[in-house]
Write an enzyme that holds these catalytic residues in place. Structure first.
Site, PDB file in Angstrom:
ATOM      1  N   THR A 100     -60.994 -20.354   1.216  1.00 36.52           N
ATOM      2  CA  THR A 100     -62.029 -20.501   2.241  1.00 36.52           C
ATOM      3  C   THR A 100     -61.632 -21.559   3.272  1.00 36.52           C
ATOM      4  OG1 THR A 100     -64.263 -21.412   2.566  1.00 36.52           O
ATOM      5  CG2 THR A 100     -63.171 -22.027   0.545  1.00 36.52           C
ATOM      6  N   ASP A 101     -62.190 -21.437   4.473  1.00 34.46           N
ATOM      7  CA  ASP A 101     -61.937 -22.462   5.502  1.00 34.46           C
ATOM      8  C   ASP A 101     -62.590 -23.793   5.124  1.00 34.46           C
ATOM      9  OD1 ASP A 101     -64.632 -21.878   5.986  1.00 34.46           O
ATOM     10  OD2 ASP A 101     -64.386 -21.495   8.143  1.00 34.46           O
ATOM     11  N   GLU A 102     -63.478 -23.762   4.110  1.00 29.85           N
ATOM     12  CA  GLU A 102     -64.155 -25.009   3.729  1.00 29.85           C
ATOM     13  C   GLU A 102     -63.212 -26.019   3.090  1.00 29.85           C
ATOM     14  OE1 GLU A 102     -68.099 -24.657   2.137  1.00 29.85           O
ATOM     15  OE2 GLU A 102     -68.334 -22.656   2.981  1.00 29.85           O
ATOM     16  N   TYR A 157     -67.991 -27.343  -4.299  1.00 28.10           N
ATOM     17  CA  TYR A 157     -67.451 -25.981  -4.137  1.00 28.10           C
ATOM     18  C   TYR A 157     -66.108 -26.036  -3.406  1.00 28.10           C
ATOM     19  CZ  TYR A 157     -66.684 -21.549  -1.619  1.00 28.10           C
ATOM     20  OH  TYR A 157     -66.113 -20.426  -1.066  1.00 28.10           O
ATOM     21  N   LYS A 198     -62.234 -25.088  -4.658  1.00 28.94           N
ATOM     22  CA  LYS A 198     -61.354 -24.106  -3.994  1.00 28.94           C
ATOM     23  C   LYS A 198     -60.040 -24.781  -3.575  1.00 28.94           C
ATOM     24  CE  LYS A 198     -62.290 -20.314  -3.153  1.00 28.94           C
ATOM     25  NZ  LYS A 198     -62.258 -19.039  -3.916  1.00 28.94           N
TER      26      LYS A 198
HETATM   27  P1  NAD Z   1     -70.064 -13.876  -4.616  1.00 26.24           P
HETATM   28  O1  NAD Z   1     -70.697 -15.098  -5.175  1.00 26.24           O
HETATM   29  O2  NAD Z   1     -70.927 -12.875  -3.926  1.00 26.24           O
HETATM   30  O3  NAD Z   1     -69.298 -13.073  -5.784  1.00 26.24           O
HETATM   31  C1  NAD Z   1     -68.499 -13.700  -6.738  1.00 26.24           C
HETATM   32  C2  NAD Z   1     -68.157 -12.675  -7.819  1.00 26.24           C
HETATM   33  O4  NAD Z   1     -67.302 -13.303  -8.775  1.00 26.24           O
HETATM   34  C3  NAD Z   1     -69.387 -12.149  -8.578  1.00 26.24           C
HETATM   35  O5  NAD Z   1     -69.299 -10.751  -8.727  1.00 26.24           O
HETATM   36  C4  NAD Z   1     -69.290 -12.847  -9.933  1.00 26.24           C
HETATM   37  O6  NAD Z   1     -69.862 -12.088 -10.996  1.00 26.24           O
HETATM   38  C5  NAD Z   1     -67.767 -12.983 -10.079  1.00 26.24           C
HETATM   39  N1  NAD Z   1     -67.387 -14.066 -10.989  1.00 26.24           N
HETATM   40  C6  NAD Z   1     -67.870 -15.340 -11.001  1.00 26.24           C
HETATM   41  N2  NAD Z   1     -67.298 -16.045 -11.979  1.00 26.24           N
HETATM   42  C7  NAD Z   1     -66.414 -15.213 -12.600  1.00 26.24           C
HETATM   43  C8  NAD Z   1     -65.502 -15.361 -13.669  1.00 26.24           C
HETATM   44  N3  NAD Z   1     -65.380 -16.524 -14.334  1.00 26.24           N
HETATM   45  N4  NAD Z   1     -64.743 -14.304 -14.021  1.00 26.24           N
HETATM   46  C9  NAD Z   1     -64.858 -13.104 -13.391  1.00 26.24           C
HETATM   47  N5  NAD Z   1     -65.720 -12.907 -12.375  1.00 26.24           N
HETATM   48  C10 NAD Z   1     -66.490 -13.956 -11.969  1.00 26.24           C
HETATM   49  O7  NAD Z   1     -68.895 -14.388  -3.687  1.00 26.24           O
HETATM   50  P2  NAD Z   1     -68.355 -13.889  -2.253  1.00 26.24           P
HETATM   51  O8  NAD Z   1     -69.182 -14.463  -1.201  1.00 26.24           O
HETATM   52  O9  NAD Z   1     -68.149 -12.425  -2.327  1.00 26.24           O
HETATM   53  O10 NAD Z   1     -66.939 -14.621  -2.214  1.00 26.24           O
HETATM   54  C11 NAD Z   1     -65.784 -14.017  -2.775  1.00 26.24           C
HETATM   55  C12 NAD Z   1     -64.599 -14.931  -2.582  1.00 26.24           C
HETATM   56  O11 NAD Z   1     -64.414 -15.169  -1.177  1.00 26.24           O
HETATM   57  C13 NAD Z   1     -64.760 -16.298  -3.239  1.00 26.24           C
HETATM   58  O12 NAD Z   1     -63.523 -16.673  -3.798  1.00 26.24           O
HETATM   59  C14 NAD Z   1     -65.129 -17.206  -2.076  1.00 26.24           C
HETATM   60  O13 NAD Z   1     -64.710 -18.532  -2.320  1.00 26.24           O
HETATM   61  C15 NAD Z   1     -64.379 -16.567  -0.935  1.00 26.24           C
HETATM   62  N6  NAD Z   1     -64.962 -16.772   0.406  1.00 26.24           N
HETATM   63  C16 NAD Z   1     -66.277 -16.473   0.649  1.00 26.24           C
HETATM   64  C17 NAD Z   1     -66.782 -16.639   1.935  1.00 26.24           C
HETATM   65  C18 NAD Z   1     -68.232 -16.320   2.263  1.00 26.24           C
HETATM   66  O14 NAD Z   1     -68.685 -16.671   3.350  1.00 26.24           O
HETATM   67  N7  NAD Z   1     -68.962 -15.641   1.399  1.00 26.24           N
HETATM   68  C19 NAD Z   1     -65.961 -17.122   2.961  1.00 26.24           C
HETATM   69  C20 NAD Z   1     -64.608 -17.410   2.666  1.00 26.24           C
HETATM   70  C21 NAD Z   1     -64.126 -17.223   1.380  1.00 26.24           C
HETATM   71  P1  TYD Z   2     -74.190 -21.143   3.667  1.00 20.55           P
HETATM   72  O1  TYD Z   2     -74.568 -19.724   3.943  1.00 20.55           O
HETATM   73  O2  TYD Z   2     -74.689 -21.781   2.414  1.00 20.55           O
HETATM   74  O3  TYD Z   2     -72.620 -21.232   3.785  1.00 20.55           O
HETATM   75  P2  TYD Z   2     -71.642 -22.545   3.781  1.00 20.55           P
HETATM   76  O4  TYD Z   2     -72.414 -23.707   3.319  1.00 20.55           O
HETATM   77  O5  TYD Z   2     -70.631 -22.102   2.788  1.00 20.55           O
HETATM   78  O6  TYD Z   2     -71.145 -22.674   5.184  1.00 20.55           O
HETATM   79  O7  TYD Z   2     -74.693 -22.028   4.882  1.00 20.55           O
HETATM   80  C1  TYD Z   2     -74.285 -21.780   6.201  1.00 20.55           C
HETATM   81  C2  TYD Z   2     -74.910 -22.824   7.095  1.00 20.55           C
HETATM   82  O8  TYD Z   2     -76.333 -22.651   7.054  1.00 20.55           O
HETATM   83  C3  TYD Z   2     -74.644 -24.236   6.612  1.00 20.55           C
HETATM   84  O9  TYD Z   2     -74.444 -25.084   7.757  1.00 20.55           O
HETATM   85  C4  TYD Z   2     -75.913 -24.633   5.880  1.00 20.55           C
HETATM   86  C5  TYD Z   2     -76.981 -23.856   6.614  1.00 20.55           C
HETATM   87  N1  TYD Z   2     -78.148 -23.454   5.782  1.00 20.55           N
HETATM   88  C6  TYD Z   2     -79.456 -23.773   6.204  1.00 20.55           C
HETATM   89  O10 TYD Z   2     -79.666 -24.373   7.269  1.00 20.55           O
HETATM   90  N2  TYD Z   2     -80.497 -23.367   5.410  1.00 20.55           N
HETATM   91  C7  TYD Z   2     -80.299 -22.700   4.229  1.00 20.55           C
HETATM   92  O11 TYD Z   2     -81.295 -22.379   3.533  1.00 20.55           O
HETATM   93  C8  TYD Z   2     -78.949 -22.378   3.824  1.00 20.55           C
HETATM   94  C9  TYD Z   2     -78.694 -21.641   2.544  1.00 20.55           C
HETATM   95  C10 TYD Z   2     -77.903 -22.773   4.636  1.00 20.55           C
END
Ligand code: NAD
Ligand code: TYD
Length: 332
Positions: free
Chosen positions: A123-125, A147, A151
């Site tokens: 992630t970019d985080e 988190y 990562k």
């Molecule tokens: P999500 O939380 O929707 O899904 C995570 C999945 O992983 C779920 O299906 C869960 O059951 C599974 N999981 C959790 N722990 C596990 C374990 N120990 N073994 C097997 N499976 C397990 O997540 P997402 O938003 O789809 O993110 C997917 C990936 O992309 C993550 O690695 C996250 O860090 C990365 N990512 C997400 C975002 C975003 O904005 N959502 C952005 C950049 C990167």
């Molecule tokens: P989020 O979707 O939790 O993603 P991330 O923290 O991984 O960037 O949050 C996106 C942005 O929205 C972040 O700046 C926090 C803000 N936010 C709120 O203002 N209210 C909320 O209830 C949530 C969940 C996030």
């Protein structure tokens, strides 16, 4: 290719399973997922009858099970993770386990089975906040939340495997992703579903934090290009160049749902809240990828999906999620 997709029942993972089965008729997908609160096989109903798709329930921290499944595939894309910043602030343990130890277990098994191409979805985080300009892949990690630190720790473990054992993988660092099937705890899915229900939208702090918004299909396509074209040992930012303040994002969602700004509730800020995320995506663009869905179009599709798929998110919001939500926002 026979691709092991870990975390394939989650938001981006399930979109990626569908993406591969649609775009690559020659490929097979093995979805390996623990089915935590965020994993939902309903997300994959469309493909469960496809002979090229199979599901294995398991934990990426479980060496024995991982060992077994690794012997049946030739490629890995690791999405499995604990992913919500607010949850990591409450309880970081599961993040350390899955996000760091999980990758360590996968790396060990992949190395043993000579898996040639392994993409770890990061992630970019991991870069932390940036006031102006954008992070490039060679910039050092400076994570803020438990988190993001988990990562970043996983990425360092992957680097150690490269330097120590010569085992190279690929890493993607995606921006904030939104679209269908996102668990309604992340801001876009939470705010869209709250607005549909006339529930307040809890905006943290002054609402001026900036995120770069990447539509989920574009994120999947970016990961897929890295899997097929990326140079082993390299990391790739997956950025969208669609930066918005959280207030702008909130207003867009309210406009699309057709609700007024009186639903916005400013609440206490998230501790350690990164002010701005911004990544330079030119390295991946040089491989021929570019985002196709802009912010307005992506938000329109997304809000439309939550409007049309109420049964999907209502089941999640009615169950155990309700307790989490009430605790999370009780004192804000
Ligand atoms: P999500 O939380 O929707 O899904 C995570 C999945 O992983 C779920 O299906 C869960 O059951 C599974 N999981 C959790 N722990 C596990 C374990 N120990 N073994 C097997 N499976 C397990 O997540 P997402 O938003 O789809 O993110 C997917 C990936 O992309 C993550 O690695 C996250 O860090 C990365 N990512 C997400 C975002 C975003 O904005 N959502 C952005 C950049 C990167
Ligand atoms: P989020 O979707 O939790 O993603 P991330 O923290 O991984 O960037 O949050 C996106 C942005 O929205 C972040 O700046 C926090 C803000 N936010 C709120 O203002 N209210 C909320 O209830 C949530 C969940 C996030």
């Amino acid at each position: 290719m026979r691709i092991l997709v870990t975390g394939g029942a989650g938001f981006i993972g399930s979109n990626y399973c569908r993406f591969v089965l649609r775009e690559h008729p020659e490929d097979e997908v093995v979805n390996f997922d623990k089915l935590t609160y965020a994993g939902n096989l309903e997300n994959l109903r469309e493909v469960e009858g496809d002979g090229r798709y199979s599901f294995v329930r398991g934990d990426i921290c479980d060496e024995k099970v991982v060992e077994g499944v690794m012997g049946e595939v030739d490629t890995v894309v690791n999405f499995a993770a604990e992913t919500h910043v607010d949850r990591s602030i409450q309880h970081a343990g599961a993040f350390v386990d899955t996000d760091i130890k999980g990758l360590y277990v996968l790396l060990g098994a992949a190395r043993k089975h000579d898996i040639g191409r392994f993409v770890h979805v990061s992630t970019d985080e991991v870069y932390g906040s940036i006031e102006s300009g954008s992070f490039k892949e060679e910039d050092a990690p400076s994570p803020s939340s438990p988190y993001a630190a988990s990562k970043a720790g996983a990425e360092l473990m992957a680097k150690a495997y490269e330097r120590t054992f010569g085992y190279q993988i690929l890493i993607t660092r995606g921006a904030n992703t939104y679209g269908p099937y996102q668990y309604p705890e992340k801001v876009v899915s939470l705010f869209a579903t709250n607005a549909l229900d006339d529930i307040e939208l809890p905006l943290y702090g002054d609402g001026m934090n900036v995120r770069d918004w990447l539509y989920v299909d574009d994120h999947c396509a970016g990961i897929d290009v890295v899997l097929r074209e990326g140079v082993l040992g390299e990391a790739y930012n997956v950025g969208s160049d669609q930066e918005r303040t959280n207030l702008e994002l909130t207003r867009e969602i309210l406009k699309l749902v057709g609700k007024g700004e009186e639903l916005i509730k400013y609440v206490k800020d998230r501790p350690g809240h990164d002010r701005r995320y911004s990544i330079d995506g030119s390295k991946l663009r040089a491989l021929g990828w570019q985002p196709r869905v802009g912010f307005e179009e992506g938000m329109k599709r997304t809000v439309g999906w939550y409007r049309e798929n109420e049964a999907w998110w209502r089941r999640l919001k009615d169950g155990s999620y309700r307790q989490y939500y009430e605790e999370m926002y009780a004192n804000r």
